[in-house]
Structures are given as structure tokens and as C-alpha cells.
Design an enzyme around this catalytic site. Structure first.
Site, PDB file in Angstrom:
ATOM      1  N   ASP A  24     -17.230   7.150  -1.731  1.00  0.00           N
ATOM      2  CA  ASP A  24     -16.023   6.985  -0.915  1.00  0.00           C
ATOM      3  C   ASP A  24     -15.765   8.321  -0.221  1.00  0.00           C
ATOM      4  O   ASP A  24     -16.418   9.336  -0.538  1.00  0.00           O
ATOM      5  CB  ASP A  24     -14.852   6.595  -1.841  1.00  0.00           C
ATOM      6  CG  ASP A  24     -13.581   6.187  -1.098  1.00  0.00           C
ATOM      7  OD1 ASP A  24     -13.623   6.023   0.145  1.00  0.00           O
ATOM      8  OD2 ASP A  24     -12.537   6.049  -1.758  1.00  0.00           O
ATOM      9  N   HIS A  64      -7.354   0.749  -6.382  1.00  0.00           N
ATOM     10  CA  HIS A  64      -7.571  -0.117  -5.215  1.00  0.00           C
ATOM     11  C   HIS A  64      -8.218  -1.421  -5.704  1.00  0.00           C
ATOM     12  O   HIS A  64      -9.379  -1.702  -5.412  1.00  0.00           O
ATOM     13  CB  HIS A  64      -8.472   0.611  -4.214  1.00  0.00           C
ATOM     14  CG  HIS A  64      -8.441   0.041  -2.828  1.00  0.00           C
ATOM     15  ND1 HIS A  64      -7.654  -1.045  -2.478  1.00  0.00           N
ATOM     16  CD2 HIS A  64      -9.111   0.395  -1.703  1.00  0.00           C
ATOM     17  CE1 HIS A  64      -7.843  -1.314  -1.199  1.00  0.00           C
ATOM     18  NE2 HIS A  64      -8.719  -0.469  -0.706  1.00  0.00           N
ATOM     19  N   CYS A 104     -16.311   1.418   0.499  1.00  0.00           N
ATOM     20  CA  CYS A 104     -15.159   0.576   0.842  1.00  0.00           C
ATOM     21  C   CYS A 104     -14.772   0.697   2.315  1.00  0.00           C
ATOM     22  O   CYS A 104     -14.093  -0.168   2.835  1.00  0.00           O
ATOM     23  CB  CYS A 104     -13.981   0.911  -0.054  1.00  0.00           C
ATOM     24  SG  CYS A 104     -13.280   2.550   0.183  1.00  0.00           S
ATOM     25  N   ARG A 125       0.877  -1.180   0.000  1.00  0.00           N
ATOM     26  CA  ARG A 125       0.000   0.000   0.000  1.00  0.00           C
ATOM     27  C   ARG A 125       0.907   1.220   0.000  1.00  0.00           C
ATOM     28  O   ARG A 125       1.702   1.412   0.925  1.00  0.00           O
ATOM     29  CB  ARG A 125      -0.910  -0.003   1.240  1.00  0.00           C
ATOM     30  CG  ARG A 125      -1.613   1.328   1.439  1.00  0.00           C
ATOM     31  CD  ARG A 125      -2.723   1.277   2.460  1.00  0.00           C
ATOM     32  NE  ARG A 125      -3.873   0.580   1.923  1.00  0.00           N
ATOM     33  CZ  ARG A 125      -5.093   0.636   2.452  1.00  0.00           C
ATOM     34  NH1 ARG A 125      -5.312   1.339   3.556  1.00  0.00           N
ATOM     35  NH2 ARG A 125      -6.099  -0.021   1.896  1.00  0.00           N
TER      36      ARG A 125
END
Ligand code: CP
Ligand code: NVA
Length: 307
Positions: free
Chosen positions: A219, A130, A259, A103
Site C-alpha cells: 500500500d 479498511h 488497494c 470514512r
């Protein structure tokens, strides 16, 4: 052949469909407490340059459940934070473990690492993409509503890593994305690395993007790395909050996804995210199952399916 998963389109449609079927089997065995250890003696290195709850937990627990082990590394406590070239890190880390998850910030970083890695590298979130999250989201959609092919996803808010990955997935799997972003935050097709613009349509009004959608998703307004813009984003995104009115113009059986982590009262109302159309907890759980299928595939290839 060495395979990485650095963006959604790194795997073809048939490979994604295989992963969804494999995730279903792996999840069902897990729910029945049937041990499944195909990755005994395999080690996953997880490198985090940004914070995480779900990604760390799902990869670490997932590797353990498959019989292997996982090592957590972060920028602060490693030489990566002191300027060791990412190419050197790729050479060294990939001689000691069997698979790596990263990440980080720019996509270029993970690509440079992967080009010096002897083992598969998985994108656990970059500024641009992602892909593991979208694997989980589409698997969740399939569980609740069946195939996503030909369906319409409404993306409301920032054209961020999640949005870009939805757009790539739409091209790979054959569905449509209706995008509505505030002015100045529009989709950049080159950044999303799309083949074309056939699978998405932009709408100035988020209500229009939601009309007739099978899935409504959003998001955070400020992703990790953009914190300095938080105040201006709060103002710019104020009309891009997913609320009951938006859900009311979507299909009556539309699902809501996020998410996570979420900010109730910003990008989504509590009524929607905690309401009956929300599948966010299944979505979060499914990170575990799809990533187990992904690690198994990258390390072992397609395996015989057993119930
Ligand atoms: N959705 C997601 O990737 O969550 P974390 O930032 O907690 O890993
Ligand atoms: N777009 C968000 C997703 C967090 C899981 C971010 O990059 O911070």
C-alpha cells in the site's frame, strides 16, 4: 439484531464465507444484466472525512443497483466539520436513513457514532482499519485461486489500516501473513486488535516475507492523515518497494494486490502492478460486489440464494 461492520472481526468466519458466496451470485447476475432490487426505498448515507474515489463510487453505484439510493456527506459541508458531537450526528442521521457508511480518522469516532446509531454502520476506512477493502481482496483471491485458508499473504511496507485488517482477517479465516516493515513502522498487535500472534510473522528483509507467498500486497507509504511525514517515509521505505525480484521468490502463481491509489516507483514498480501477476483491477471492481452483498446482509440478513 443490529449489526455493524466496523472492523473485519465484527463478522464471524461463517458470515464472511456467506458474503463471498453472495458476492459471487450478485456479481454474476450483474454481469448478465439481471436487475436485482432487494433494497428498494432504502437509503444509504455516506459520510466522508477523507478523500475517496473507489469507496464512494462503489457504495453509491452499489446502492443504486440494489434499488436504493445514496446520499454523500462530507465534513466540509456539514455540521460535523463545525464541531457537532459525533454522538448527536449518529442519533440524527440514523433516524433518516437505513444504513450508514463512514470514512474517518480514529476508529473511536466510528465506534462512538455506531453506539448512537439505530441502523447498521459500515467502516469505509479509518486510521486503523479498511475492512471493506479486505473483503474485496479476499473475494478476488478466491475468484483467482480458491480458498484462502492455509495460504500465505506477504504484506510489504507500512503497518497501516490495510495491514491491520489483513492480520484480523488471517485470524478470522485461518491463513498466515508474513509482514515486513521498515524499522520503526512495525505492527502493533493491540492497534490491530488481534487475539494473538499465531497468524502473522515479522521479517526484517522483505524478500524473506515474499518467499513462498501465495499473494504479495502493499500500500502507499504515506496514508491519508500522515502527509506531514511524507519526506521521512520516502527515505525509510525505499527498500520496501515490491519489484520483480520479490515476485520471483513468491510462488510461481502468486498474485499481486494493491488497494489503490498506487504510486508506481514508490511502493511498487510499474512492471509488477501492470504485469501479469497483478489483479488490481479485479480487486477494485470487487469492492462493488462485496459491498452489495454486505449491505444486503446487514439490512436483510441471510437471504435465499438464487442463481
Ligand atoms: N481503495 C480505496 O479505498 O480507494 P479510495 O480511497 O479511492 O476509496
Ligand atoms: N492506507 C491508505 C489506503 C487508501 C485507500 C490510506 O489510509 O490512505
Amino acid at each position: 439484531m443490529l449489526k455493524h461492520f466496523l472492523q473485519f472481526k465484527d463478522l464471524a468466519r461463517d458470515e464472511h464465507l456467506y458474503l463471498f458466496e453472495r458476492a459471487r451470485l450478485i456479481k454474476s447476475r450483474f454481469k448478465r444484466y439481471q436487475p436485482y432490487h432487494p433494497l428498494v426505498d432504502r437509503t444509504l448515507a455516506m459520510i466522508f472525512e477523507k478523500s475517496s474515489t473507489r469507496t464512494r463510487l462503489s457504495f453509491e453505484a452499489g446502492m443504486h443497483q440494489l434499488g436504493g439510493s445514496a446520499i454523500y456527506l462530507n465534513t466540509r459541508d456539514t455540521q460535523l466539520g463545525r464541531g457537532e458531537p459525533v454522538e448527536d450526528a449518529g442519533e440524527v442521521i440514523s433516524r433518516m436513513v437505513d444504513i450508514v457508511m463512514i470514512r474517518t480518522f480514529e476508529q473511536e469516532i466510528i465506534e462512538r457514532f455506531a453506539s448512537h446509531s439505530r441502523v447498521p454502520v459500515i467502516n469505509g476506512l479509518t486510521n486503523e482499519y479498511h475492512p471493506c477493502q479486505i473483503l474485496a481482496d479476499i473475494f478476488t483471491f478466491i475468484e483467482h485461486r480458491g480458498s484462502i485458508q492455509g495460504k500465505t499473504v506477504a504484506w510489504i511496507g507500512d503497518s497501516n489500516n490495510m495491514c491491520n485488517t489483513w492480520l484480523q482477517a488471517a485470524e478470522v479465516l485461518g491463513f498466515n501473513v508474513h509482514v515486513s516493515t521498515p524499522p520503526g513502522y512495525e505492527v502493533e498487535p493491540e492497534r490491530a486488535n488481534l487475539y494473538g500472534t499465531d497468524h502473522f510473522e515479522s521479517f526484517a528483509d522483505p524478500m524473506d516475507a515474499c518467499r513462498g507467498a501465495d499473494l504479495v500486497t502493499t500500500d502507499v507509504w504515506t496514508s491519508m492523515g500522515w502527509e506531514a511525514e511524507n519526506d521521512e517515509r520516502l527515505k525509510a521505505f525505499a527498500d520496501w518497494q515490491v519489484d520483480a525480484d520479490m515476485m520471483a521468490v513468491a510462488k510461481s502463481d502468486a498474485v499481486f494486490m494493491h488497494c489503490l491509489p498506487a504510486h508506481r516507483g514508490e511502493e511498487v514498480t510499474a512492471e509488477v502492478i501492470d504485469g501479469p501477476q497483478s489483479v488490481v483491477w479485479d480487486e477494485a471492481e470487487n469492492r462493488l460486489h462485496v459491498q452489495k452483498a454486505l449491505m444486503e446482509y446487514l439490512l436483510l440478513g441471510k437471504v435465499e440464494t438464487e442463481q
